[in-house]
Design a protein around this motif. Structure first.
Motif, PDB file in Angstrom:
ATOM      1  N   ASP A   5      41.888  30.088  45.481  1.00 13.38           N
ATOM      2  CA  ASP A   5      40.806  29.077  45.803  1.00 13.38           C
ATOM      3  C   ASP A   5      40.912  28.878  47.285  1.00 13.38           C
ATOM      4  O   ASP A   5      42.210  29.359  48.501  1.00 13.38           O
ATOM      5  CB  ASP A   5      41.880  28.335  45.173  1.00 13.38           C
ATOM      6  CG  ASP A   5      41.550  26.590  46.707  1.00 13.38           C
ATOM      7  OD1 ASP A   5      39.836  26.633  46.817  1.00 13.38           O
ATOM      8  OD2 ASP A   5      42.435  25.127  46.255  1.00 13.38           O
ATOM      9  N   PRO A   6      39.509  29.407  47.610  1.00 14.00           N
ATOM     10  CA  PRO A   6      38.474  29.421  47.089  1.00 14.00           C
ATOM     11  C   PRO A   6      38.870  29.938  46.295  1.00 14.00           C
ATOM     12  O   PRO A   6      39.165  31.473  46.302  1.00 14.00           O
ATOM     13  CB  PRO A   6      37.644  29.377  48.388  1.00 14.00           C
ATOM     14  CG  PRO A   6      38.586  30.008  49.625  1.00 14.00           C
ATOM     15  CD  PRO A   6      39.330  29.598  49.603  1.00 14.00           C
ATOM     16  N   PRO A   7      37.482  29.688  45.306  1.00 10.04           N
ATOM     17  CA  PRO A   7      37.390  31.376  44.150  1.00 10.04           C
ATOM     18  C   PRO A   7      37.049  32.774  44.728  1.00 10.04           C
ATOM     19  O   PRO A   7      36.403  32.423  46.011  1.00 10.04           O
ATOM     20  CB  PRO A   7      36.112  30.557  43.527  1.00 10.04           C
ATOM     21  CG  PRO A   7      36.001  28.700  43.121  1.00 10.04           C
ATOM     22  CD  PRO A   7      36.828  28.877  45.348  1.00 10.04           C
ATOM     23  N   ARG A   8      37.816  33.177  44.001  1.00  3.59           N
ATOM     24  CA  ARG A   8      37.411  34.920  44.606  1.00  3.59           C
ATOM     25  C   ARG A   8      37.093  36.226  43.692  1.00  3.59           C
ATOM     26  O   ARG A   8      37.715  35.021  42.394  1.00  3.59           O
ATOM     27  CB  ARG A   8      38.418  35.686  45.700  1.00  3.59           C
ATOM     28  CG  ARG A   8      38.524  36.308  46.060  1.00  3.59           C
ATOM     29  CD  ARG A   8      40.067  36.878  47.243  1.00  3.59           C
ATOM     30  NE  ARG A   8      40.018  38.340  47.235  1.00  3.59           N
ATOM     31  CZ  ARG A   8      40.319  38.935  46.580  1.00  3.59           C
ATOM     32  NH1 ARG A   8      40.334  38.664  44.775  1.00  3.59           N
ATOM     33  NH2 ARG A   8      40.404  40.883  46.929  1.00  3.59           N
ATOM     34  N   PRO A   9      36.161  36.589  43.673  1.00  5.09           N
ATOM     35  CA  PRO A   9      35.746  37.544  42.844  1.00  5.09           C
ATOM     36  C   PRO A   9      37.087  37.834  42.079  1.00  5.09           C
ATOM     37  O   PRO A   9      37.734  38.916  42.999  1.00  5.09           O
ATOM     38  CB  PRO A   9      34.995  38.360  42.627  1.00  5.09           C
ATOM     39  CG  PRO A   9      34.218  37.878  43.987  1.00  5.09           C
ATOM     40  CD  PRO A   9      35.078  36.919  44.970  1.00  5.09           C
ATOM     41  N   LEU A  10      37.918  38.513  40.890  1.00  8.39           N
ATOM     42  CA  LEU A  10      39.031  39.270  40.350  1.00  8.39           C
ATOM     43  C   LEU A  10      38.714  40.144  40.964  1.00  8.39           C
ATOM     44  O   LEU A  10      37.910  41.179  40.836  1.00  8.39           O
ATOM     45  CB  LEU A  10      39.055  38.685  38.777  1.00  8.39           C
ATOM     46  CG  LEU A  10      40.521  39.684  38.590  1.00  8.39           C
ATOM     47  CD1 LEU A  10      42.070  38.085  38.654  1.00  8.39           C
ATOM     48  CD2 LEU A  10      40.237  39.114  37.113  1.00  8.39           C
ATOM     49  N   ASP A  11      40.594  40.587  40.921  1.00  9.55           N
ATOM     50  CA  ASP A  11      40.288  42.325  41.302  1.00  9.55           C
ATOM     51  C   ASP A  11      41.950  42.561  41.762  1.00  9.55           C
ATOM     52  O   ASP A  11      42.296  42.110  40.954  1.00  9.55           O
ATOM     53  CB  ASP A  11      40.004  43.386  42.654  1.00  9.55           C
ATOM     54  CG  ASP A  11      40.110  42.429  43.441  1.00  9.55           C
ATOM     55  OD1 ASP A  11      41.603  41.803  43.397  1.00  9.55           O
ATOM     56  OD2 ASP A  11      39.928  42.340  45.125  1.00  9.55           O
ATOM     57  N   PHE A  12      41.801  44.194  40.806  1.00  9.15           N
ATOM     58  CA  PHE A  12      43.120  44.465  40.785  1.00  9.15           C
ATOM     59  C   PHE A  12      44.572  43.640  41.714  1.00  9.15           C
ATOM     60  O   PHE A  12      45.492  43.157  41.680  1.00  9.15           O
ATOM     61  CB  PHE A  12      43.189  46.441  40.826  1.00  9.15           C
ATOM     62  CG  PHE A  12      43.126  46.982  39.215  1.00  9.15           C
ATOM     63  CD1 PHE A  12      43.190  46.547  38.577  1.00  9.15           C
ATOM     64  CD2 PHE A  12      40.972  47.388  40.121  1.00  9.15           C
ATOM     65  CE1 PHE A  12      43.030  47.210  37.411  1.00  9.15           C
ATOM     66  CE2 PHE A  12      40.875  47.576  38.814  1.00  9.15           C
ATOM     67  CZ  PHE A  12      41.590  48.064  37.450  1.00  9.15           C
ATOM     68  N   PRO A  13      44.620  43.967  42.495  1.00  5.78           N
ATOM     69  CA  PRO A  13      45.700  43.121  43.966  1.00  5.78           C
ATOM     70  C   PRO A  13      45.565  41.479  43.510  1.00  5.78           C
ATOM     71  O   PRO A  13      46.468  41.378  43.448  1.00  5.78           O
ATOM     72  CB  PRO A  13      45.250  42.934  45.226  1.00  5.78           C
ATOM     73  CG  PRO A  13      44.015  44.941  45.476  1.00  5.78           C
ATOM     74  CD  PRO A  13      43.302  44.570  43.636  1.00  5.78           C
ATOM     75  N   ALA A  14      44.504  41.206  43.013  1.00  4.82           N
ATOM     76  CA  ALA A  14      44.628  39.388  43.017  1.00  4.82           C
ATOM     77  C   ALA A  14      45.462  39.547  41.479  1.00  4.82           C
ATOM     78  O   ALA A  14      45.716  38.621  40.890  1.00  4.82           O
ATOM     79  CB  ALA A  14      43.136  39.306  43.255  1.00  4.82           C
ATOM     80  N   LEU A  15      44.627  40.454  41.012  1.00  6.94           N
ATOM     81  CA  LEU A  15      45.378  39.966  39.590  1.00  6.94           C
ATOM     82  C   LEU A  15      46.964  40.249  39.584  1.00  6.94           C
ATOM     83  O   LEU A  15      48.330  39.573  38.502  1.00  6.94           O
ATOM     84  CB  LEU A  15      45.404  41.377  38.544  1.00  6.94           C
ATOM     85  CG  LEU A  15      45.146  41.052  36.999  1.00  6.94           C
ATOM     86  CD1 LEU A  15      44.719  39.460  35.946  1.00  6.94           C
ATOM     87  CD2 LEU A  15      44.380  42.118  36.213  1.00  6.94           C
ATOM     88  N   ALA A  16      47.737  41.626  40.539  1.00  5.87           N
ATOM     89  CA  ALA A  16      48.756  41.514  39.921  1.00  5.87           C
ATOM     90  C   ALA A  16      49.408  40.491  40.867  1.00  5.87           C
ATOM     91  O   ALA A  16      50.452  40.013  40.086  1.00  5.87           O
ATOM     92  CB  ALA A  16      49.411  42.802  41.589  1.00  5.87           C
ATOM     93  N   ALA A  17      48.694  39.620  41.693  1.00  6.57           N
ATOM     94  CA  ALA A  17      49.571  38.374  42.670  1.00  6.57           C
ATOM     95  C   ALA A  17      49.629  37.221  41.740  1.00  6.57           C
ATOM     96  O   ALA A  17      50.232  36.864  41.741  1.00  6.57           O
ATOM     97  CB  ALA A  17      48.342  38.464  43.996  1.00  6.57           C
ATOM     98  N   MET A  18      48.316  36.804  40.903  1.00  4.68           N
ATOM     99  CA  MET A  18      48.506  36.050  39.725  1.00  4.68           C
ATOM    100  C   MET A  18      49.358  35.764  38.750  1.00  4.68           C
ATOM    101  O   MET A  18      49.916  35.321  38.043  1.00  4.68           O
ATOM    102  CB  MET A  18      47.492  35.798  39.212  1.00  4.68           C
ATOM    103  CG  MET A  18      45.856  35.179  39.935  1.00  4.68           C
ATOM    104  SD  MET A  18      44.427  35.428  39.609  1.00  4.68           S
ATOM    105  CE  MET A  18      42.943  34.805  41.126  1.00  4.68           C
ATOM    106  N   SER A  19      50.207  37.274  38.915  1.00  2.00           N
ATOM    107  CA  SER A  19      51.188  37.812  37.521  1.00  2.00           C
ATOM    108  C   SER A  19      53.271  36.956  37.840  1.00  2.00           C
ATOM    109  O   SER A  19      53.067  37.342  37.195  1.00  2.00           O
ATOM    110  CB  SER A  19      51.564  39.134  37.000  1.00  2.00           C
ATOM    111  OG  SER A  19      50.290  39.999  36.809  1.00  2.00           O
ATOM    112  N   ASP A  20      52.243  36.403  38.478  1.00  5.20           N
ATOM    113  CA  ASP A  20      53.538  36.157  39.524  1.00  5.20           C
ATOM    114  C   ASP A  20      53.863  34.907  39.865  1.00  5.20           C
ATOM    115  O   ASP A  20      54.417  33.941  40.879  1.00  5.20           O
ATOM    116  CB  ASP A  20      53.982  37.293  40.959  1.00  5.20           C
ATOM    117  CG  ASP A  20      55.791  36.180  41.751  1.00  5.20           C
ATOM    118  OD1 ASP A  20      56.369  36.044  40.038  1.00  5.20           O
ATOM    119  OD2 ASP A  20      55.740  36.237  42.164  1.00  5.20           O
ATOM    120  N   VAL A  21      52.684  33.821  39.421  1.00  5.34           N
ATOM    121  CA  VAL A  21      52.329  32.350  40.001  1.00  5.34           C
ATOM    122  C   VAL A  21      53.641  31.834  39.160  1.00  5.34           C
ATOM    123  O   VAL A  21      52.929  29.934  39.932  1.00  5.34           O
ATOM    124  CB  VAL A  21      50.628  32.217  39.928  1.00  5.34           C
ATOM    125  CG1 VAL A  21      49.797  33.719  41.136  1.00  5.34           C
ATOM    126  CG2 VAL A  21      50.668  31.995  38.792  1.00  5.34           C
TER     127      VAL A  21
END
Length: 274
Positions: free
Chosen positions: A180-196
């Motif tokens: 938020d705001p929306p952002r195209p998914l990439d590997f760093p973002a996916l790594a971060a979301m694994s810990d939400v």
């Protein structure tokens, strides 16, 4: 630079110089601050960013293990990523993040594997739960943690307890999440979301105790093309603990795209205090 997403600002790294070719310099971000330091997801993403910036990089991320040795202080830091072995299609990395003000040494260490992916027989053997965005409750926020304002999290089940009365019955959470705001998914973002996911011990016990991740490993099952197909849409996340014992518990998690593709799985061990 005014249009740069807050996540990319938090992960901004600059080369340390020709005399330190494996090292980058960064600065902690108040946008992703947690209760006693930065959100662990952005620290993991920073480790991965350093690898992805390295000129010797081979392939794309397959696995990332991050060990949190100490809470990062507010301010500058250096992160060093070194390829320790490069094979025909896989590459092995070590990463270390340190701060000048911490005389004890590294505040984070990590290892990673990148690889050149090749087309093979493939299968989603863990199907996405049969839930939709319409099943979600209101947006989840934590008043004490700035980083939660950077994610649109909409729980389906396992919402944070409203009353801390010890009445918890299980540790399963399912939620929809995106930047938020929306952002195209990439590997760093996916790594971060694994810990939400908030600490499983809070849900299982409905008792709020101090807790913090000690180590997290994320496995990336998607390639860059599949992440690009997700655009800036929601991911469905699911997390559950398997055991709580003597001050530590684990958490297993999965992240699917809206189309039902399993993008990443993670396992972490978390310290909790009585």
């Amino acid at each position: 630079m005014t249009n740069t997403h807050s996540f990319d600002k938090a992960l901004r790294l600059e080369a340390a110089g020709a005399d330190r070719p494996d090292t980058w310099l960064g600065h902690s971000s108040p946008d992703y601050w947690n209760m006693v330091g930065p959100f662990g997801g952005t620290t993991a993403a920073t480790a991965l960013r350093a690898i992805l910036l390295h000129p010797a990089l081979l392939g794309e991320p397959v696995a990332l293990t991050v060990n949190y040795a100490a809470a990062m202080a507010e301010g500058p830091f250096s992160v060093t990523a070194k390829p320790v072995r490069t094979n025909r299609s896989t590459q092995h990395w070590t990463v270390e993040l340190s701060q000048d003000g911490d005389a004890a040494g590294a505040v984070m260490t990590a290892t990673a594997v990148t690889a050149v992916r090749r087309e093979t027989w493939s299968l989603n053997d863990t199907p996405m739960p049969a839930v939709t965005l319409a099943d979600a409750t209101g947006r989840l926020r934590f008043a004490t943690s700035a980083w939660t304002n950077r994610y649109d999290m909409r729980p389906v089940r396992g919402v944070i307890p409203r009353v801390w009365d010890g009445s918890g019955v299980d540790s399963l959470t399912q939620l929809w999440v995106r930047d938020d705001p929306p952002r195209p998914l990439d590997f760093p973002a996916l790594a971060a979301m694994s810990d939400v996911f908030y600490p499983r011990v809070w849900l299982r016990r409905a008792t709020r105790v101090p807790a913090g991740t000690v180590s997290i490993t994320t496995y990336f099952h998607a390639d860059g093309r599949q992440l690009a197909e997700c655009g800036d849409g929601f991911l469905l996340g699911q997390a559950k603990a398997q055991a709580f014992r003597n001050g530590f518990f684990d958490q297993t998690a999965q992240l699917w795209s809206e189309a039902g593709v399993l993008l990443a799985t993670s396992t972490q061990v978390v310290y909790y205090k009585e």
